[in-house]
Design a protein around this motif. Structure first.
Motif, short mmCIF file in Angstrom:
data_model
loop_
_atom_site.label_atom_id
_atom_site.label_comp_id
_atom_site.label_asym_id
_atom_site.label_seq_id
_atom_site.Cartn_x
_atom_site.Cartn_y
_atom_site.Cartn_z
N UNK A 378 0.80 -1.19 0.04
CA UNK A 378 -0.05 0.01 -0.03
C UNK A 378 1.04 1.41 0.09
N UNK A 379 2.14 1.17 0.85
CA UNK A 379 3.03 2.35 0.29
C UNK A 379 3.33 2.47 -0.96
N UNK A 380 3.52 1.63 -1.68
CA UNK A 380 4.23 1.55 -2.89
C UNK A 380 2.98 2.34 -3.69
N UNK A 381 1.72 2.03 -3.45
CA UNK A 381 0.76 2.43 -4.36
C UNK A 381 0.62 3.88 -4.26
N UNK A 382 0.91 4.27 -3.01
CA UNK A 382 0.87 5.91 -2.88
C UNK A 382 2.05 6.57 -3.42
N UNK A 383 3.27 6.01 -3.43
CA UNK A 383 4.47 6.62 -3.73
C UNK A 383 5.01 6.56 -5.26
#
Length: 588
Positions: A378-383
């Motif tokens: 989910x972190x990757x989906x934001x950055x």
């Protein structure tokens, strides 16, 4: 043609030299305009009273607010305008003429070495302290701008100096008449000076100490070294304020004699050496305050953002400074990702469970409403897709053994990357900085030996056998398996190792009293701030829309290309893979 007539005034060599120095900084047109508006038409000179009001920060009804604002700071700010004029302007008969005006500007704002800039800042600080009857134990060996500084400072003196520099930064951006100066928390910077320059007798707990009563002598030489290595752009606060005040005077459309009115410019662009600063109008009533609730609870506070912004001179630093010092109304646009863990009270087995259930539901609702993520996917989906500098802050707590018990200590560390995140099982990047943000502030720039700046590896999709799988998570510095900072894939733990494993960033302790053994911390919050401007955000939005379109297209199934499932070769292959030894009868 081309010959000069006797009626033309001859320009002196002194004036030519002063104007050439001002022209090298790009400020000569601004100075000509400011002088024409400030000078008295009859005497063609600027009065000292005029300049003092222009450089004065404390206007009518303006005060300095904050949780720990000393009374001496308010008095010092009242003497700011008069001190700056006394330090840099040399009056002639009738006031400041054009040549003296330009030479005064060059004295403060021309390109000089960092040590000379710091010397000027400390001289102004000492002069303001003397005017406010605040004793400062600093001595200058001579009147030269690069002379040696002797004496010492106390922690309260360092706090006053940093607060003055903050006020100068605030004043160079918030030049309207309304609004109070809000002083942020600067204890992390003062503690950095104490731990770097001083020797505290006895036990010294950085998590629980009152810097206002500490009687620790901080030698002037060590303090200068700390500024040059930690906050090298701190002296620029004086130059930016000096330049901004004259810029406002140049753009003032009011009457010359109405000096009490502060101009309300719509937009002002000015340059000072490599700096490019933009002043925009604020929609809030207090342009110097960040009053939004979201900003108040963020890890990246005003004080921390300002400290990071003056660690190096770059466009990224200017973006950070502009977002948090100007007005704070647009900082939400810079927040790319935020995660905060929930601490839920256990539900008693036999007691009344209603309050605990309500607590659970309330916290769970807060989790869903604020889009708090819980893993690296989910972190990757934001950055993903953000092509610009990113500042990552991590707040965690670790246990410290003390007298048979363990005490939880909370700390904040950070990393600034100048490139986008990539899914790789190796280190990558061209530049980056590490920060110890709280409770003590330290900076760790790159040293150039290695380029292991960032490591961001996701778990590979599909069941692929890997004899030596690479660690899944987020890391900065070090080597694979011995990262200086490593965040696991669940964003539950962060491991901080000794600087000896890292040849990318400067050596030093990221945590107070960090030993040689790795320190594991339980993560409570993570924030990612993007400072690539509107362009980077627009590129990321376009990237996400394109990825959503591709995902939607892959999900579509053309039913015309499918026949009966029982007769399809796909079903036969799946049956054989499930049980290849099964006896099958051929239908005839």
């Amino acid at each position: 043609m081309g010959a000069s007539t006797s009626s033309e005034p001859r320009v002196s060599e002194e004036q030519n030299e002063a104007e050439s120095v001002a022209a090298s900084t790009g400020a000569l047109p601004m100075l000509e305009k400011a002088f024409s508006k400030l000078a008295n038409p009859q005497t063609n000179a600027v009065s000292l009273e005029n300049l003092q009001q222009r450089f004065n920060l404390a206007g009518e009804g303006r005060s300095c607010s904050g949780s720990n604002v000393p009374d001496s700071l308010t008095v010092m700010l009242d003497h700011l305008g008069s001190t700056l004029v006394d330090q840099f302007f040399v009056p002639d008969k009738g006031g400041i003429n054009w040549v003296a005006f330009v030479k005064s500007y060059n004295k403060c704002c021309s390109r000089v070495s960092p040590s000379v800039s710091l010397n000027m800042l400390l001289r102004v600080f000492v002069a303001i302290s003397e005017s406010a009857n605040v004793p400062i134990h600093l001595e200058f060996e001579s009147g030269d701008t690069d002379c040696k500084i002797n004496g010492h400072l106390f922690p309260r003196d360092v706090f006053l100096l940093l607060a003055l520099c903050w006020a100068l930064s605030w004043g160079s951006r918030n030049l309207k008449g309304e609004g109070n100066l809000s002083l942020p928390d600067l204890n992390h910077l003062v503690l950095s000076v104490i731990t770097s320059c001083g020797q505290v007798e006895g036990a010294f707990d950085v998590w629980d100490c009152d810097i206002s009563i500490l009687e620790v002598q901080l030698p002037a030489g060590k303090f200068v070294t700390w500024v040059m290595s930690t906050l090298p752009c701190l002296p620029d606060c004086l130059r930016l304020y000096f330049n901004a005040r004259l810029q406002i005077a140049a753009n003032d459309g009011s009457e010359k004699n109405m000096l009490h009115m502060v101009p309300r410019c719509c937009k002002i662009n000015y340059s000072l050496a490599e700096w490019q600063v933009e002043l925009a109008p604020s929609n809030s009533s207090s342009p110097g305050d960040i009053s939004s609730i979201a900003a108040h609870h963020h890890l990246l506070t005003q004080g921390r953002a300002w400290a990071i912004s003056i660690t190096n001179k770059s466009r990224v630093s200017e973006e950070i400074s502009g977002a948090f010092i100007s007005n704070g109304s647009g900082i939400g646009d810079n927040l790319v990702y935020r995660f905060a863990s929930l601490t839920l009270n256990p539900i008693p087995r036999f007691a009344d469970r209603t309050p605990n259930i309500l607590n659970f539901v309330g916290r769970l609702t807060c989790l869903l409403e604020t889009e708090m993520s819980i893993d690296i996917q989910l972190f990757w989906s934001h950055v993903e897709g953000y092509k610009g500098p990113l500042l990552i802050l991590i707040s965690a707590s670790s246990e410290e053994p003390r007298e048979g018990n363990s005490v939880d200590r909370k700390w904040v560390i950070g990393a600034l990357t100048h490139q986008a995140f990539e899914t790789k099982d190796i280190f990558y990047g061209n530049s980056g900085w590490l920060y110890s943000v709280g409770p003590v502030f330290h900076v760790f720039p790159p040293i150039g030996k290695e380029k292991n700046f960032v490591y961001s590896h996701l778990r590979p999709t599909g069941k692929v056998y890997q004899p030596h799988p690479k660690p899944v998570g987020l890391a900065f510095g070090g080597t694979p398996g011995n990262e200086r900072i490593f965040v696991d894939e669940d964003f539950a733990k962060v491991t901080v190792r000794h600087h000896s494993v890292d040849k990318t960033y400067r050596s030093g302790s990221l945590l107070p009293d960090q030993g040689f053994l790795p320190v594991e911390g339980i993560i409570s919050e993570i924030e990612v701030w993007g400072f690539g401007g509107k362009e980077a955000k627009e590129v990321q939005n376009s990237y996400k829309k394109r990825e959503e379109l591709f995902t939607e297209q892959r999900r579509k199934v053309d039913l015309k290309n499918f026949s009966n499932w029982e007769d399809s070769p796909e079903k036969m292959m799946m049956d054989m893979m499930s049980d290849p030894n099964a006896v099958r009868r051929e239908d005839r």
